[in-house]
Design a protein around this motif. Structure first.
Motif, short mmCIF file in Angstrom:
data_model
loop_
_atom_site.label_atom_id
_atom_site.label_comp_id
_atom_site.label_asym_id
_atom_site.label_seq_id
_atom_site.Cartn_x
_atom_site.Cartn_y
_atom_site.Cartn_z
N THR A 280 -5.73 -5.02 -2.89
CA THR A 280 -5.95 -3.82 -2.08
C THR A 280 -4.61 -3.17 -1.74
N ASP A 281 -4.61 -1.86 -1.64
CA ASP A 281 -3.42 -1.13 -1.19
C ASP A 281 -3.36 -1.24 0.33
N VAL A 282 -2.74 -2.32 0.80
CA VAL A 282 -2.74 -2.64 2.23
C VAL A 282 -2.02 -1.54 3.02
N LYS A 283 -0.92 -1.05 2.51
CA LYS A 283 -0.17 -0.01 3.23
C LYS A 283 -1.03 1.23 3.46
N ARG A 284 -1.74 1.65 2.43
CA ARG A 284 -2.56 2.85 2.56
C ARG A 284 -3.70 2.62 3.54
N VAL A 285 -4.35 1.47 3.46
CA VAL A 285 -5.44 1.17 4.40
C VAL A 285 -4.92 1.13 5.83
N ALA A 286 -3.73 0.54 6.02
CA ALA A 286 -3.16 0.46 7.37
C ALA A 286 -2.86 1.86 7.92
N GLU A 287 -2.36 2.74 7.08
CA GLU A 287 -2.10 4.12 7.52
C GLU A 287 -3.39 4.78 7.99
N ILE A 288 -4.45 4.61 7.23
CA ILE A 288 -5.74 5.22 7.59
C ILE A 288 -6.26 4.63 8.89
N ALA A 289 -6.23 3.29 9.00
CA ALA A 289 -6.75 2.63 10.19
C ALA A 289 -5.97 3.02 11.44
N HIS A 290 -4.66 3.00 11.35
CA HIS A 290 -3.83 3.30 12.52
C HIS A 290 -3.97 4.75 12.96
N ALA A 291 -4.17 5.65 12.00
CA ALA A 291 -4.35 7.05 12.36
C ALA A 291 -5.59 7.27 13.21
N ARG A 292 -6.55 6.35 13.10
CA ARG A 292 -7.80 6.45 13.87
C ARG A 292 -7.86 5.43 14.99
N GLY A 293 -6.75 4.74 15.27
CA GLY A 293 -6.69 3.82 16.40
C GLY A 293 -7.26 2.44 16.15
N ALA A 294 -7.45 2.06 14.89
CA ALA A 294 -8.00 0.73 14.58
C ALA A 294 -6.88 -0.24 14.19
N LEU A 295 -7.14 -1.52 14.36
CA LEU A 295 -6.23 -2.57 13.97
C LEU A 295 -6.56 -3.06 12.57
N VAL A 296 -5.55 -3.59 11.88
CA VAL A 296 -5.75 -4.18 10.56
C VAL A 296 -5.57 -5.69 10.68
N VAL A 297 -6.63 -6.41 10.32
CA VAL A 297 -6.61 -7.87 10.26
C VAL A 297 -6.57 -8.27 8.80
N PHE A 298 -5.67 -9.19 8.45
CA PHE A 298 -5.44 -9.54 7.05
C PHE A 298 -5.49 -11.06 6.89
N ASP A 299 -6.30 -11.53 5.94
CA ASP A 299 -6.34 -12.95 5.59
C ASP A 299 -5.22 -13.23 4.60
N ASN A 300 -4.22 -13.98 5.03
CA ASN A 300 -3.03 -14.23 4.21
C ASN A 300 -2.99 -15.65 3.65
N THR A 301 -4.15 -16.28 3.53
CA THR A 301 -4.20 -17.67 3.07
C THR A 301 -3.72 -17.80 1.64
N PRO B 133 -5.95 -5.36 -13.56
CA PRO B 133 -5.97 -4.03 -12.92
C PRO B 133 -5.16 -3.94 -11.63
N GLY B 134 -4.99 -5.05 -10.94
CA GLY B 134 -4.25 -5.02 -9.69
C GLY B 134 -2.78 -5.36 -9.82
N HIS B 135 -2.29 -5.50 -11.05
CA HIS B 135 -0.93 -6.00 -11.23
C HIS B 135 0.14 -5.11 -10.60
N ALA B 136 0.00 -3.81 -10.73
CA ALA B 136 1.04 -2.91 -10.21
C ALA B 136 1.17 -3.04 -8.70
N LEU B 137 0.03 -3.09 -8.00
CA LEU B 137 0.07 -3.26 -6.54
C LEU B 137 0.60 -4.64 -6.18
N TRP B 138 0.17 -5.66 -6.92
CA TRP B 138 0.67 -7.01 -6.64
C TRP B 138 2.19 -7.05 -6.81
N LYS B 139 2.69 -6.46 -7.87
CA LYS B 139 4.13 -6.48 -8.12
C LYS B 139 4.88 -5.71 -7.04
N ARG B 140 4.28 -4.63 -6.53
CA ARG B 140 4.92 -3.84 -5.49
C ARG B 140 4.99 -4.58 -4.16
#
Length: 387
Positions: free
Chosen positions: A159-180, A288-295
Motif C-alpha cells: 500500500t502507498d502508506v504515505k498517500r493514505v496517511a495524507e488523506i487520513a490526516h487531512a480529514r482528522g483520522a489516525l493511521v494504524v499500521f501493522d508492522n509485524t 506489482p508492488g515492487h516499486a512501492l516496496w523499493k521506495r
C-alpha cells in the motif's frame, strides 16, 4: 546509531545492574512504598513501578527499546499480537465512530472489527489496499482510524502508506499500521505518516516460536491514551517473555538478513517451477508492488505467498503432508520454515481475489537453503504424482 548497533545496545544498562550485560528478570505483583505520601503519589506510567500488572523494569526496558528502534514516542506490551490489535482499537474508538480497514488485513483484525467493534457501535468499512482514492471516498466526519497492513500477510500487496496517511490526516483520522512483517528494521512507519503501530512480537521480534506477545507503539501525543487503554483492559505481560524478546532483539538484524536472503532466493527458484502460476513477493522486480516496496522498505522478511497452477485438494495435501523441513502451523517469524494453504477469497469484502489455482503461504526459516529447496522439490514431485 544504526539499527544493527541499536538492537545490541537498547534496553540494557550494565552500570545499573552490577556490570551484568543483560537486564535481570524482575517479577512482581506487590510494590512496597516507604511512606504513605509515596504510596498515594505513585501513578502507573512508563518506567514507574507501581504494581506488577503495569510492568516491572524488565517490561519497561523492552518497551523503551522497541519504541526507540521504531522511532516512536512510546510503546506498551500486551499478551499477544491479537491483544495489541484489540487494545489499540478499543483505546482509540468509541460508539458512533467509523473505521476504514484495508481489505488484505490479518484475519483476526477483520474478526475483531466485524464482531467486537460492530457490537460496541463502531461502523466498519473496508477498502482496496491498492486504491488510496477509496480511502478518500470512504472517509466520513466520524472516521477516526484508517487501518493498514502492508504487505498483506496472505496476498502481499504493498500500500502507498504515505498517500493514505495524507488523506487520513487531512480529514482528522489516525493511521494504524501493522508492522509485524517488516519489523522496525525494515520499515520506519513514523517516517511515512503513521500514528500507531501494532506488532505480533510472537513473530520476528521473539524469533524462536516460544512466546506470545504484542507491542503497540505510537507518537508521543497518542501514547498516554494507548497505555491507559491497556490498563483499562487489565492487560499485562510476563517479565520472562519480555526478557526473551529483549534477548531475541540482539540477533534480530542478522536473523532478518538471513530470512530475507533465503526468502528471495527461494522465491526466484519458485518462479521457475512449472507447478507455480505466480509468486507473491514484493521484493521481486516482477511483483506489482515492487516499486512501492523499493521506495518505502529497507528489506523483506521471509514470509511470502505463491499461487499454484490448478491442482486438487488431495494433490496439495500430498505435497504438504510429506514435507520434512517445512512444517504446517499458523504462526511465522521463528527460525523454522513453514508452509500452509491459504484461502484469501474467504476473507475479502471490498475486493475480489481470483487465482489460477490453490494459494500457499511460505515462511523461509534459517535452515540451509539447499535443504529447503530439496524439500520443496520432493513436495512438488508428490503434488505431480497425486494430480
Amino acid at each position: 546509531m544504526r539499527d544493527a548497533t541499536l538492537v545490541t545496545t537498547l534496553g540494557r544498562d550494565p552500570e545499573q545492574n552490577d556490570g551484568i550485560v543483560n537486564p535481570p528478570i524482575q517479577r512482581a505483583s506487590t510494590i512496597l512504598f516507604p511512606t504513605m505520601d509515596a504510596l498515594l503519589a505513585a501513578r502507573p506510567g512508563p518506567g514507574v513501578v507501581n504494581y506488577g500488572r503495569y510492568g516491572t523494569p524488565t517490561t519497561f526496558a523492552l518497551e523503551e527499546a522497541v519504541a526507540t528502534l521504531e522511532g516512536a514516542g512510546g510503546a506498551v506490551t500486551v499478551g499477544s499480537g491479537k491483544g495489541a490489535i484489540v487494545a489499540t482499537l478499543l483505546a482509540l474508538l468509541q460508539a458512533g465512530d467509523h473505521v476504514l480497514i484495508a481489505d488484505n488485513v490479518y484475519q483476526p483484525t477483520r474478526h475483531t472489527a466485524d464482531h467486537l467493534l460492530k457490537r460496541m457501535g463502531v461502523a466498519v468499512d473496508y477498502f482496496d489496499p491498492l486504491q488510496p482514492e477509496q480511502v478518500e471516498a470512504g472517509m466520513r466526519p466520524e472516521t477516526r482510524i484508517v487501518y493498514l497492513e502492508s504487505p498483506g500477510s496472505l496476498t502481499f500487496e504493498v500500500t502507498d502508506v504515505k498517500r493514505v496517511a495524507e488523506i487520513a490526516h487531512a480529514r482528522g483520522a489516525l493511521v494504524v499500521f501493522d508492522n509485524t512483517w517488516a519489523t522496525p528494521l525494515f520499515f520506519k512507519p513514523y517516517e511515512h505518516g503513521v500514528d500507531v503501530t501494532v506488532h505480533a512480537a510472537t513473530k520476528y521480534l521473539g524469533g524462536h516460536s516460544d512466546l506470545m506477545m504484542g507491542i503497540v507503539t505510537s507518537t508521543p501525543e497518542i501514547h498516554p491514551r494507548l497505555r491507559q487503554g491497556v490498563q483499562d483492559l487489565g492487560m499485562s505481560t510476563s517479565p520472562e517473555d519480555c526478557w526473551l524478546v529483549l534477548r531475541a532483539l540482539r540477533t534480530l538484524e542478522v536473523r532478518l538478513q538471513r530470512h530475507m536472503e533465503s526468502g528471495i532466493r527461494i522465491a526466484r527458484w519458485l518462479q521457475e517451477r512449472p507447478e507455480v502460476a505466480r509468486v507473491l513477493h514484493p521484493a521481486l522486480p516482477e511483483d506489482p508492488g515492487h516499486a512501492l516496496w523499493k521506495r518505502d522498505f529497507k528489506g523483506a522478511s521471509g514470509l511470502f505467498g505463491l499461487v499454484l497452477k490448478p491442482a486438487s485438494r488431495d494433490a496439495v495435501a500430498a505435497m504438504l503432508n510429506g514435507m520434512k523441513l517445512f512444517g504446517m502451523g499458523w504462526s511465522w517469524g521463528g527460525y523454522e520454515s513453514l508452509l500452509i494453504p491459504t484461502f484469501p477469497q474467504t476473507t475479502r469484502s471490498a475486493t475480489e481475489w481470483q487465482t489460477e489455482g490453490p494459494c500457499l503461504r511460505i515462511h523461509v526459516g534459517l535452515e540451509a537453503i539447499e535443504d529447503l529447496i530439496a524439500d520443496l522439490e520432493a513436495g512438488f514431485a508428490r503434488l505431480g504424482a497425486a494430480a
